[in-house]
Design a protein around this motif. Structure first.
Motif, short mmCIF file in Angstrom:
data_model
loop_
_atom_site.label_atom_id
_atom_site.label_comp_id
_atom_site.label_asym_id
_atom_site.label_seq_id
_atom_site.Cartn_x
_atom_site.Cartn_y
_atom_site.Cartn_z
N VAL A 465 0.92 -1.37 0.05
CA VAL A 465 0.04 -0.11 -0.08
C VAL A 465 0.90 1.25 -0.02
CG1 VAL A 465 -1.48 1.28 1.11
CG2 VAL A 465 -1.80 -1.26 1.35
N GLY A 466 0.59 2.12 -0.93
CA GLY A 466 1.48 3.47 -0.96
C GLY A 466 1.55 4.22 0.28
N GLY A 467 2.68 4.17 0.85
CA GLY A 467 2.57 5.36 2.10
C GLY A 467 2.35 4.52 3.33
N ALA A 468 2.30 3.00 3.29
CA ALA A 468 2.32 1.98 4.27
C ALA A 468 3.63 2.39 5.12
CB ALA A 468 2.27 0.77 4.05
N CYS A 469 3.71 2.10 6.44
CA CYS A 469 5.24 2.52 7.28
C CYS A 469 5.65 1.21 7.58
CB CYS A 469 4.64 3.45 8.20
SG CYS A 469 4.04 4.93 7.88
N PHE A 470 6.86 1.22 7.58
CA PHE A 470 7.69 0.41 8.40
C PHE A 470 8.02 1.11 9.91
CE2 PHE A 470 8.93 -1.35 4.26
CZ PHE A 470 9.05 -2.78 4.85
N LEU A 471 7.89 0.48 10.76
CA LEU A 471 8.04 1.00 12.21
C LEU A 471 9.39 0.35 13.03
CD1 LEU A 471 6.92 2.86 14.47
CD2 LEU A 471 5.48 0.78 15.24
N SER A 472 10.22 1.33 13.45
CA SER A 472 11.02 0.60 14.22
C SER A 472 11.11 -0.24 15.32
CB SER A 472 12.26 1.79 14.81
OG SER A 472 11.36 2.41 15.79
N ARG A 473 11.98 -1.05 15.87
CA ARG A 473 11.89 -2.06 16.78
C ARG A 473 11.45 -1.34 17.92
NH1 ARG A 473 15.22 -6.76 17.95
NH2 ARG A 473 16.71 -6.01 16.58
N VAL A 502 -0.94 2.29 8.40
CA VAL A 502 -0.62 0.97 7.89
C VAL A 502 0.52 0.53 8.19
CG1 VAL A 502 -0.98 -0.57 6.09
CG2 VAL A 502 -2.78 0.99 6.34
N LEU A 503 1.01 -0.26 8.81
CA LEU A 503 2.27 -1.17 9.25
C LEU A 503 2.93 -2.06 8.15
CD1 LEU A 503 2.14 -1.27 13.09
CD2 LEU A 503 3.08 0.44 11.58
N GLU A 520 14.97 6.92 18.64
CA GLU A 520 13.44 7.24 18.87
C GLU A 520 12.71 6.52 17.92
OE1 GLU A 520 12.58 9.34 20.88
OE2 GLU A 520 14.30 10.38 21.63
N PRO A 521 11.25 6.11 18.45
CA PRO A 521 10.46 5.26 17.60
C PRO A 521 10.52 6.22 16.16
CG PRO A 521 9.31 5.84 19.70
CD PRO A 521 10.81 6.49 19.90
N THR A 522 10.38 5.41 15.12
CA THR A 522 10.61 5.94 13.86
C THR A 522 9.76 5.30 12.86
OG1 THR A 522 13.02 6.56 14.15
CG2 THR A 522 12.35 6.56 12.12
N PHE A 523 8.76 6.18 12.09
CA PHE A 523 7.96 5.67 11.00
C PHE A 523 8.82 5.84 9.63
CE2 PHE A 523 4.84 6.37 14.55
CZ PHE A 523 4.10 5.16 14.30
N VAL A 524 8.91 4.83 8.94
CA VAL A 524 9.35 5.07 7.41
C VAL A 524 8.13 4.81 6.73
CG1 VAL A 524 10.91 4.25 5.89
CG2 VAL A 524 11.70 4.49 8.35
N SER A 525 7.60 5.80 5.90
CA SER A 525 6.66 5.77 5.13
C SER A 525 7.07 5.42 3.68
CB SER A 525 5.71 6.90 5.14
OG SER A 525 4.83 6.95 4.13
N VAL A 526 6.57 4.49 3.05
CA VAL A 526 7.25 4.00 1.59
C VAL A 526 6.45 4.14 0.65
CG1 VAL A 526 8.58 2.34 0.38
CG2 VAL A 526 8.92 2.57 2.85
N TYR A 527 6.51 4.78 -0.50
CA TYR A 527 5.73 4.80 -1.84
C TYR A 527 6.58 4.27 -3.05
CZ TYR A 527 2.68 8.20 0.40
OH TYR A 527 1.76 8.68 1.58
#
Length: 713
Positions: A465-473, A502-503, A520-527
């Motif tokens: 899904v475009g914009g879905a995020c990876f979240l750090s451990r 969306v993770l 720090e908690p980090t969201f990486v949104s990927v398109y």
């Protein structure tokens, strides 16, 4: 007072109209009381005026800063030198701020504005007695950052810092003023202030004194060692009627002459090496102060002090000889040999300590620069084009065009885009999760940039899904999410805004600046591609496989073509950003290396000179030993072993101090190298090898002399 950068490669300082009354910065043209009286008045620096107008008088001339702002030059000031304030080229009234950025204003406080307030207090008054009153004033005037107690970045205190004390602000003595997420260096960076480093000044003083003591030791050592050749001269003068005082005075005059010549040589070297020292210390060094009356007086006193300390003991020993001692040869070797042994041992010990510190600090700094951060930094070039630039008319088209052109540059492997990158720039967000505030870092990239950055994926949910995020451990742990969570609901109670993120999976923890940064908690949104979203992608990410310097120059030329006149748009390597974050550690290491090399050279000179004198004195003894059967090897060992023993004793004596200092320095880092003992062992072997090389040449010469030649003498 606020500083901002404008596009024409000059720095602007915004202030109130009483700036030149409040501060004593000299004006070349204009009067302090009226120079900023007009809201559209401007004051320019001397260098900026020369650059813009040459020999013409700049007063009264208009200066167009932007399409909406034209000011009139009412004054010219001396360039800011050796001040805490940024090196401004242009000073404008603070009322002009909204014309550059609508978020700046005198009536409100938001996340885009900040300023420094200076207060002139009456003599003897400590303004901190008014801390509570100041805090109430800020809260009463609806400065929300002082009222939101549950806000993570809320201010809960106000401090007044004296200007002379604030210069050493970044040494930690005012750390209580800063919030938990801001260190003193970051505070300085926010306002581009120039701070001094008290620890560095103290270190320089210690090292300079050590080098001077080393030099004194060497002079005393060599003078005492040479005393045997001066005894005959002293005794002869005493026999012909010279007094002990006259002999002593003559020898002290020689010491004064040597100290004076050394000072002249040192002064010449200081002027010659000043540019290098300024680059190393990142500060201007004004040697002209030495030519002032006070400076001359200090220099004279220093020369007298050095000449007295270096010549006192050798002159006393030589002047004390009695003519009868030249006949029986008594009381002339033990004293000077003992003094020489002690001085050499101390020199070697201190040299070992400095070399150990230089070795460990260098290894630690290199290790921190190359430590894993949760993503790659090597061979990655980035160009931050900034949101205002991209949102200008035609800005997005220029951004896309630049990215496509860069992809065709030889030596470029791949090109991606992002809104922010770790190390290159931090984008923090605040949201509500489970009815509590939490902060996180937000990184937005396309799939190519995600691959280039090499984020360490621990779990991939396969969500396309475009914009879905990876979240750090750390984000999963902080939010209490199961590792297979496919979404997370967050919201902001201040704006009643809630959303579902969306993770896409879990990635390893990310350190924003360097290995010392707290993850720090980090969201990486990927398109998959930048066309999938209207998000303001503003950073071009380039993977370089060819010549780094050549590719960087080519990328900058493309940026200049697509963003003409925007000096802020410039490419840089991510690993250079990591390197720059440790600039103080690199500077410390260079300083230690310089002084360690100087100490090593002085110690080697001392060893060579002492071995030369003492081995020559033992030449007769060696000849007798060889007559009774000693060979060259035994003679060589007999000559060299005492000096190697001094080296071993010196290293052993310096080892505890070296261990303590290196361990104390390393303990200041959350990430540090291990195995100090091995580094010190390598340093010890190096010191012994240098000591052996210094004395072995003369030892080999003396040990191979024909006994007949010395016995005839």
């Amino acid at each position: 007072m606020l500083k901002m950068y404008v596009r024409c490669r000059y720095v602007t300082l915004f202030c109130m109209d009483n700036f030149f009354i409040f501060f004593s910065y000299p004006l070349l043209e204009g009067t302090p009381e009226t120079v900023l009286g007009d809201p559209y008045a401007a004051v320019v620096s001397e260098s900026f005026a020369n650059k813009m107008f040459g020999d013409a008088d700049p007063l009264g001339k208009p200066l167009k800063i932007s399409d909406s702002t034209v000011v009139t030059i009412r004054g010219v000031m001396k360039d800011f030198n050796r001040t805490m304030l940024p090196d401004a080229d242009l000073i404008l009234r603070v009322e002009r701020l909204p014309e550059f950025n609508r978020n700046f204003s005198m009536e409100g406080l938001n996340s885009s504005s900040s300023s420094i307030t200076y207060i002139k207090a009456a003599p003897g008054i400590d303004m901190n007695i008014h801390r509570e009153d100041a805090l109430k004033m800020y809260s009463r005037n609806a400065y929300w950052i002082f009222n939101a107690a549950d806000f993570p970045f809320a201010n809960t205190d106000v401090r007044f810092v004296k200007l002379d004390e604030a210069y050493f602000f970044n040494n930690g003595q005012y750390s209580s003023i800063l919030d938990s997420d801001t260190d003193a260096n970051e505070f300085a960076g926010r306002y581009s202030l120039h701070f001094g480093d008290r620890n560095l000044v103290q270190l320089l003083w210690i090292l300079v004194v050590l080098v001077m003591v080393f030099s004194l030791f060497n002079y005393i050592n060599l003078s005492v060692a040479q005393a045997g050749f001066r005894y005959k001269e002293s005794a002869t003068r005493r026999l012909v009627g010279a007094s002990r005082l006259s002999v002593y005075t003559r020898l002290m005059a020689e010491s004064l002459c040597m100290a004076s010549l050394s000072f002249v040589l040192a002064l010449s070297l200081a002027f010659a090496l000043r540019p290098y020292a300024e680059r190393l210390l990142q500060s201007e060094i004004d040697l002209s102060v030495l030519m002032s009356p006070g400076g001359i007086a200090v220099c004279v006193l220093l020369v007298l002090f050095v000449s007295f300390m270096s010549g006192m003991l050798p002159s006393y020993i030589v002047a004390s000889v009695r003519p009868i001692e030249m006949v029986n040869g008594t009381s002339r070797y033990l004293l000077k040999k003992t003094i020489g042994d002690i001085f050499l041992g101390v020199q070697i010990a201190v040299t070992f300590v400095l070399l150990s510190l230089a070795f460990v600090t260098g290894r630690q700094t290199y290790s921190m620069c190359n430590a894993p951060l949760g993503y790659e930094t090597a061979d990655i070039l980035y160009a931050d084009c900034f949101i205002p630039v991209v949102f200008e008319k035609g800005g997005k088209e220029a951004f896309c065009s630049a990215a496509e052109t860069i992809a065709g540059i030889p030596g470029v492997s791949r090109v991606g885009v992002a809104t922010s990158l770790p190390t290159a720039g931090r984008n923090s967000i605040m949201d509500e999760y489970n009815h509590r505030s939490m902060t996180a870092d937000w990184v937005e990239v396309d799939s190519t940039a995600f691959s280039i950055m090499g984020f360490n994926v621990l779990r991939d949910n396969g969500t396309d899904v475009g914009g879905a995020c990876f979240l750090s451990r750390g984000g999963y742990e902080a939010m209490g999410l199961p590792t297979d969570a496919s979404y997370v609901d967050v919201g902001d109670e201040y704006s009643s805004y809630f959303e579902t993120i969306v993770l896409r999976g879990m990635i390893e923890d990310i350190r924003q600046t360097n290995i010392l940064s707290v993850p720090e908690p980090t969201f990486v949104s990927v398109y998959n591609h930048w066309d999938e979203t209207d998000s303001p992608f503003t950073t071009i990410v380039v993977e370089v496989s060819g010549d780094h310097a050549g590719v960087c120059n080519s990328v900058n030329r493309v940026l200049d073509d697509n963003f003409p006149g925007n000096s802020d748009v410039e490419a840089a390597f991510l690993n250079d950003k990591v390197h720059d974050s440790f600039i103080q550690q690199f500077r410390l290491n260079k300083i230690l290396v310089c002084f360690a090399v100087v100490a090593l050279v002085i110690s080697v000179i001392g060893l060579v000179a002492m071995s030369l004198f003492y081995m020559r004195q033992r030449s007769h003894d060696i000849s007798i030993r060889k007559v009774f059967g000693a060979d060259n090897r035994q003679s060589f060992i007999y000559l060299v072993s005492p000096f190697m023993l001094y080296s071993v004793i010196g290293i052993a004596a310096g080892c505890p101090l070296a261990w303590y200092l290196t361990d104390a320095w390393l303990s200041g880092f959350s990430y540090h190298v291990s195995g100090i003992g091995w580094y010190m062992l390598v340093t010890a072997i190096f010191c012994l090898a240098v000591s052996y090389a210094a004395v072995s040449i003369q030892g080999r010469i003396v040990s191979r002399v024909n006994p007949v030649d010395n016995i005839r003498m």
